[in-house]
Design an enzyme around this catalytic site. Structure first.
Site, PDB file in Angstrom:
ATOM      1  N   ASP A  82      83.033   1.304 119.026  1.00  0.00           N
ATOM      2  CA  ASP A  82      83.166  -0.085 118.981  1.00  0.00           C
ATOM      3  C   ASP A  82      82.431  -0.736 117.900  1.00  0.00           C
ATOM      4  O   ASP A  82      81.229  -1.096 118.162  1.00  0.00           O
ATOM      5  CB  ASP A  82      82.901  -0.854 120.258  1.00  0.00           C
ATOM      6  CG  ASP A  82      83.298  -2.381 120.438  1.00  0.00           C
ATOM      7  OD1 ASP A  82      84.210  -2.714 119.422  1.00  0.00           O
ATOM      8  OD2 ASP A  82      83.167  -3.092 121.273  1.00  0.00           O
ATOM      9  N   GLU A  88      92.242  -6.447 113.939  1.00  0.00           N
ATOM     10  CA  GLU A  88      92.511  -7.552 114.654  1.00  0.00           C
ATOM     11  C   GLU A  88      93.123  -8.504 113.700  1.00  0.00           C
ATOM     12  O   GLU A  88      92.675  -8.784 112.772  1.00  0.00           O
ATOM     13  CB  GLU A  88      91.213  -8.174 115.399  1.00  0.00           C
ATOM     14  CG  GLU A  88      91.405  -9.083 116.220  1.00  0.00           C
ATOM     15  CD  GLU A  88      90.374  -9.090 117.412  1.00  0.00           C
ATOM     16  OE1 GLU A  88      90.389 -10.040 118.290  1.00  0.00           O
ATOM     17  OE2 GLU A  88      89.594  -8.446 117.479  1.00  0.00           O
TER      18      GLU A  88
END
Length: 316
Positions: free
Chosen positions: A16, A89
């Site tokens: 992440d 994203e």
């Protein structure tokens, strides 16, 4: 065998981070990013030239186009390190605009494909609002795989399954944060750890529901605050973990057992939500309502900061 090695026996480990220079050390299968992580990366000297060169190469494009070029550039660098997929994203400011989210997702995939990356190696990351979930439904029909993020409520997970999205990212740590703050002095850290952690319980419920009903959507636990939350979800399909917690797992030899995938618990009846029922269920969950709104606002702020950096570079 350290805890990171043990974990990889039970779950797919995902990094992440937008800091692709750290990735090789932990050998994750996939990697995820978000606006905050990309912003954090481009503020570092190691990554500033990447931002500068990308802006310079697309100086006459629209701001949105340049932002997408930057996001994909980071994704391409990450894909040189990880053998699997990268999540990129869509702008959080589009979280309530289905059509704009679909268009942005298609554009991101087109940029990856122009760079020679097959769409099977990319997940378009979208906030799990009603509009975001319906946008993901459309993208999945086009063969564009989606990762639904900012997921805090069971109704969001059910709606994502109905939309046949590829993957969801329930946020363990932010759920934990809300409950800890809500209880204040009454919070008992020891009593609410591991399988009693409210974030762990939320993901466990979703994971068991999906498996009980043969739902193909993958569950990826996200947003961890400590190693205990991670080991308590070992066996989850995927776990996306920050570099600092990956390092802690790597440094520990403490044993742990696989937590998910064996006993799926009591049978959960199948549920379906139309738009009205979804909105009511989400509204009825104070934690999820607050954390979803907070998450969108936070990502939008960081997206705005990245916009400002790009505009400054473009005007130099």
């Amino acid at each position: 065998m350290n805890q990171l090695q043990l974990l990889k026996q039970h779950s797919t480990v995902v990094a992440d981070t937008g800091d692709f220079l750290q990735l090789a050390r932990f050998a994750p299968q996939d990697a995820t990013t978000n606006p905050s992580l990309i912003l954090k990366a481009v503020l570092q000297p190691d990554y500033a030239p990447l931002l500068e060169s990308t802006v310079a190469a697309h100086k006459n494009a629209s701001l949105d186009d340049i932002v997408d070029q930057v996001l994909v550039r980071f994704g391409l660098e990450i894909l040189k390190v990880v053998p699997g997929r990268v999540s990129t994203e869509v702008d959080a400011r589009l979280s309530f605009d289905r059509d704009a989210t679909v268009a942005r997702g298609r554009r991101l995939i087109a940029l990856y494909e122009q760079a020679g990356i097959g769409r099977e190696r990319v997940l378009i990351k979208v906030a799990a609002t009603w509009e975001g979930i319906q946008a993901a439904r459309e993208l999945e029909k086009d063969g564009i795989f989606c990762n639904l993020t900012l997921l805090f409520a069971f109704c969001q997970a059910v709606a994502c399954a109905d939309a046949k999205v590829r993957l969801i990212s329930p946020f363990v740590g932010r759920i934990y944060d809300w409950h800890k703050k809500s209880l204040g002095a009454a919070w008992d850290e020891a009593a609410r750890s591991l399988s009693n952690d409210p974030g762990v319980q939320s993901v466990t419920r979703i994971f068991n529901y999906y498996k009980q009903h043969g739902i193909a959507t993958q569950v990826m636990g996200a947003s961890f605050r400590n190693v205990g939350q991670i080991t308590a979800l070992s066996g989850c399909d995927l776990l996306t973990i920050s570099p600092d917690l990956l390092a802690k797992l790597e440094a520990s030899d403490a044993p742990f057992e696989r937590a998910l995938g064996g006993d799926l618990g009591a049978a959960q009846p199948a549920i379906a939500y139309d738009e009205a029922a979804f909105r009511y269920a989400l509204n009825d969950d104070a934690m999820a309502t607050e954390k979803l709104a907070e998450g969108i606002r936070g990502f939008a702020v960081d997206a705005g900061k990245l916009d400002a950096m790009i505009e400054k570079l473009r005007n130099q």
